[in-house]
Design an enzyme around this catalytic site. Structure first.
Site, PDB file in Angstrom:
ATOM      1  N   THR A 389       0.853  -1.193   0.000  1.00  0.00           N
ATOM      2  CA  THR A 389       0.000   0.000   0.000  1.00  0.00           C
ATOM      3  C   THR A 389       0.885   1.238   0.000  1.00  0.00           C
ATOM      4  O   THR A 389       2.060   1.166   0.373  1.00  0.00           O
ATOM      5  CB  THR A 389      -0.907  -0.019   1.250  1.00  0.00           C
ATOM      6  OG1 THR A 389      -1.668  -1.220   1.231  1.00  0.00           O
ATOM      7  CG2 THR A 389      -1.859   1.143   1.338  1.00  0.00           C
ATOM      8  N   THR A 407      -3.838   0.898  -2.758  1.00  0.00           N
ATOM      9  CA  THR A 407      -3.337  -0.405  -2.327  1.00  0.00           C
ATOM     10  C   THR A 407      -3.616  -1.529  -3.321  1.00  0.00           C
ATOM     11  O   THR A 407      -4.607  -1.474  -4.054  1.00  0.00           O
ATOM     12  CB  THR A 407      -4.016  -0.773  -0.976  1.00  0.00           C
ATOM     13  OG1 THR A 407      -3.579  -2.056  -0.555  1.00  0.00           O
ATOM     14  CG2 THR A 407      -5.534  -0.803  -1.076  1.00  0.00           C
ATOM     15  N   GLU A 409      -3.060  -4.459  -1.618  1.00  0.00           N
ATOM     16  CA  GLU A 409      -3.129  -5.292  -0.409  1.00  0.00           C
ATOM     17  C   GLU A 409      -1.779  -5.909  -0.047  1.00  0.00           C
ATOM     18  O   GLU A 409      -1.096  -5.415   0.812  1.00  0.00           O
ATOM     19  CB  GLU A 409      -4.242  -6.344  -0.520  1.00  0.00           C
ATOM     20  CG  GLU A 409      -4.210  -7.466   0.500  1.00  0.00           C
ATOM     21  CD  GLU A 409      -4.488  -7.050   1.930  1.00  0.00           C
ATOM     22  OE1 GLU A 409      -4.522  -5.852   2.212  1.00  0.00           O
ATOM     23  OE2 GLU A 409      -4.647  -7.939   2.783  1.00  0.00           O
ATOM     24  N   SER A 455      -7.961  -0.611   6.893  1.00  0.00           N
ATOM     25  CA  SER A 455      -7.367   0.275   7.900  1.00  0.00           C
ATOM     26  C   SER A 455      -7.027   1.630   7.295  1.00  0.00           C
ATOM     27  O   SER A 455      -6.656   2.558   8.013  1.00  0.00           O
ATOM     28  CB  SER A 455      -6.092  -0.348   8.459  1.00  0.00           C
ATOM     29  OG  SER A 455      -6.408  -1.536   9.130  1.00  0.00           O
ATOM     30  N   GLY A 476       0.440   0.480   5.798  1.00  0.00           N
ATOM     31  CA  GLY A 476       0.948  -0.265   6.955  1.00  0.00           C
ATOM     32  C   GLY A 476      -0.019  -1.305   7.486  1.00  0.00           C
ATOM     33  O   GLY A 476       0.135  -1.765   8.620  1.00  0.00           O
TER      34      GLY A 476
HETATM   35  O1  DON Z   1      -6.942  -1.656   3.362  1.00  0.00           O
HETATM   36  C1  DON Z   1      -6.183  -2.114   4.182  1.00  0.00           C
HETATM   37  O2  DON Z   1      -6.316  -1.937   5.366  1.00  0.00           O
HETATM   38  C2  DON Z   1      -4.976  -2.947   3.756  1.00  0.00           C
HETATM   39  N1  DON Z   1      -5.229  -3.589   2.522  1.00  0.00           N
HETATM   40  C3  DON Z   1      -3.775  -2.076   3.684  1.00  0.00           C
HETATM   41  C4  DON Z   1      -2.519  -2.863   3.494  1.00  0.00           C
HETATM   42  C5  DON Z   1      -1.313  -2.057   3.766  1.00  0.00           C
HETATM   43  O3  DON Z   1      -1.396  -0.931   4.154  1.00  0.00           O
HETATM   44  C6  DON Z   1      -0.018  -2.683   3.603  1.00  0.00           C
HETATM   45  N2  DON Z   1       1.042  -1.686   3.701  1.00  0.00           N
HETATM   46  N3  DON Z   1       2.132  -1.625   3.631  1.00  0.00           N
END
Ligand code: DON
Length: 572
Positions: A389, A407, A409, A455, A476
């Site tokens: 992301t 993102t 994911e 998130s 994150g």
């Molecule tokens: O939407 C979400 O909460 C997750 N798919 C976000 C994943 C993410 O932030 C990974 N980051 N480095």
């Protein structure tokens, strides 16, 4: 699929490596061109994307126009993090009307998705690497459709003219960023798929290295199509057919159909805004994690965290508010089109009063979720979020602002590539277990047409007159809530400049765990926290922050780029 040449002179390779390690240095100041008083700015995780955004702003484009250009380049140079095959949330501030709008480009489960689709024949959750590369993991991608909607409402330039940099870099090549090369050589299951191996392997059989000139002609062709046709280019026609075919392949084929793709609808709604001291903080509503960050702030507003500053007591209050925020978020958040999310109850004054009283002088056992007004019975959450992301922020010369978290994911999404871009595996953001042992449904259980809980919490801060104060956000996974909360507290309470706010050490207090960048905290803070039963431990499960933000100061815009990634903040 790619044509690759290693044509970079050695000196340039060395320079790329040197700047990459500079990007690792803690407390690096953001690069700000014409630092005196920039009136427009882009802060993003890759300098090529920042330059693409600035070019659009210079040509008279709006913040949303620039966002399209930034996303198009990020999808190429940061394919581990976001792209045409992914989804996003964007919070948008309109300087003229002072309105804040939330755009929802979250991926949507195909109609054929079922609550049990991530369970094995034994009824147990599939192992994550299996689920993450499966054909069931992809949702209908929404990032481009969302940008198209927003650009139609707030763009000044023609959509077709926003893709020049992405097309040129894909055709002519770009120096492979270190993070992309590292991800390609990582042990992630998605880096080991046939498509990822084909894309990232050079003719000599070795993997892409930082600084290699990297080309992606298929991406260039897709970008030309997106420029000409908008999101239809990927949601209908030959690319949509390729997406469907790709997701029908093993392992574990999915159910995505052409109809699922063609029916995707991004949404625009008023943002959720809540007062925080002399400010107002706005985020998208659920299924974004934004309102959970507002709950964290609401709890902290009832403490003296501002007076404490970043000392042991200040971080203690931060950690305890974080635990309360996560307990509620995990229990109650899901897609509000499918489940009641008691958002008003969670942000109500008396509820926040009551939650804040749970912060004692020393930390106790992990707090339980509360009982806000409107809350139904919900099974304990079983959602696990991994990482791919990015976040960027743009302010244009009229003062309009974009705060966008975007993102695929996991790194490289599900590792399945179509037309030069990776497909997301965002549906692994659903709870794999749809119910608890008593049959009570999880708020974040899978359902056809549903959007998984996120998130992501792109924030915009205003003053009480509705003027822009700042915009900030981070990737994150689940740690996003803590990263964003930290940046907001550092900026608004501890009065740190944006660059210092984003660089400040991270602490994620979640259930019984206090994950932290222990070495970055002053020893007296670590000891002071330990004395209050908050024992910091290293490790984030692999994900760091990638906070990017811009604040408005009397002297102009001031940007911050997270030193943990490879981005910059640059002004015009
Ligand atoms: O939407 C979400 O909460 C997750 N798919 C976000 C994943 C993410 O932030 C990974 N980051 N480095």
């Amino acid at each position: 699929m790619i044509v690759l040449q290693r044509v970079l002179p050695l000196a340039l390779v060395a320079l790329t490596i040197a700047s990459a390690s500079a990007a690792e240095a803690p407390n690096r100041k953001a690069t700000v061109s014409k630092a005196a008083a920039p009136g427009a700015m882009v802060a993003a995780a890759n300098p090529m994307a920042v330059d693409a955004g600035l070019k659009v702003l210079k040509a008279g484009g709006s913040a949303v126009d620039a966002a399209v250009a930034v996303q198009a380049v990020l999808g190429l140079v940061e394919p581990q993090s976001s792209g045409l095959g992914g989804g996003s949330f964007m919070t948008y501030y309109d300087a003229k009307t002072k309105k804040v709008t939330a755009y929802n480009g979250r991926e949507t489960a195909p109609a054929g998705a079922t609550p049990e689709m991530f369970l094995g024949p034994d009824g147990k959750a599939l192992p994550r690497p299996v689920a993450m590369t499966s054909g069931r993991s992809a949702g209908v991608p929404g990032a481009i459709a969302m940008l198209y909607l927003a650009q139609g409402q707030h763009g000044k330039l023609k959509w077709a003219n926003l893709f020049g940099d992405a097309e040129r870099l894909a055709d002519q090549g770009f120096p492979a960023p270190r993070r992309m090369a590292d991800a390609a050589s990582s042990r992630a299951a998605q880096a080991a798929t046939p498509d990822a191996i084909a894309y990232f392997t050079k003719p000599d059989g070795t993997k892409v290295q930082a600084g290699d000139l990297w080309k992606n002609p298929a991406y260039a062709a897709t970008i030309r199509k997106v420029a000409a046709e908008g999101p239809k280019a990927i949601l209908e026609g030959p690319i949509a057919e390729q997406i469907v075919a790709k997701l029908q392949q093993n392992p574990i084929p999915g159910t995505m159909t052409l109809k699922d793709l063609a029916s995707y609808k991004p949404k625009a709604t008023p943002a959720v805004c809540r007062p925080y001291k002399v400010y107002v903080v706005c985020t998208p509503p659920a299924p974004s994690g934004g309102p959970a960050v507002l709950e964290g702030l609401g709890i902290l507003e009832r403490t003296d965290i501002a007076k404490q500053g970043p000392n042991a007591q200040g971080w203690y209050l931060f950690s305890q508010a974080s635990r309360l925020m996560y307990a509620d978020r995990d229990r109650y958040y899901g897609d509000p089109d499918f489940v009641d999310v008691p958002m008003e109850g969670l942000l109500a004054k008396d509820y926040l009063d009551q939650r804040a009283t749970l912060i004692g002088p020393v930390a106790g056992p992990p707090p339980k979720p509360g009982s806000p007004k409107g809350a139904g019975a919900r099974a304990p959450d079983q959602t696990k979020e991994p990482g791919g992301t990015t976040h960027f922020v743009i302010v244009d010369k009229d003062g309009n602002a974009v705060s966008m978290t975007t993102t695929v994911e996991s790194i490289f999404g599900d590792g399945r590539m179509v037309a030069g871009f990776f497909l997301n595996n965002q549906l692994t953001d659903f709870s794999f277990q749809p119910k608890d042992q008593d049959g009570v449904a999880a708020a974040n259980a899978v359902a056809g047409g549903k959007r998984p809980r996120s998130s992501m919490a792109p924030a915009i801060v205003l003053d009480k007159q509705g003027r822009l104060v700042a915009a900030v956000g981070s990737p994150g996974g689940p740690s996003i809530l803590a990263f964003n909360l930290k940046a907001l507290v550092a900026l608004l309470d501890w009065k740190l400049p944006m660059q210092e706010a984003v660089a400040l050490p991270n602490l994620i207090a979640f259930g019984p765990i206090y994950a932290a960048e222990v070495d970055k905290f002053p020893p007296d803070v670590v000891a002071g926290l330990a004395a209050k039963n908050v024992k910091l431990q290293g490790g984030f499960g692999g994900e760091g922050s990638g906070l990017h933000g811009i604040e408005v100061t009397p002297g102009g815009l001031r940007g911050g780029a997270d030193p943990r990634r490879e981005g910059v903040a640059k002004g015009l």
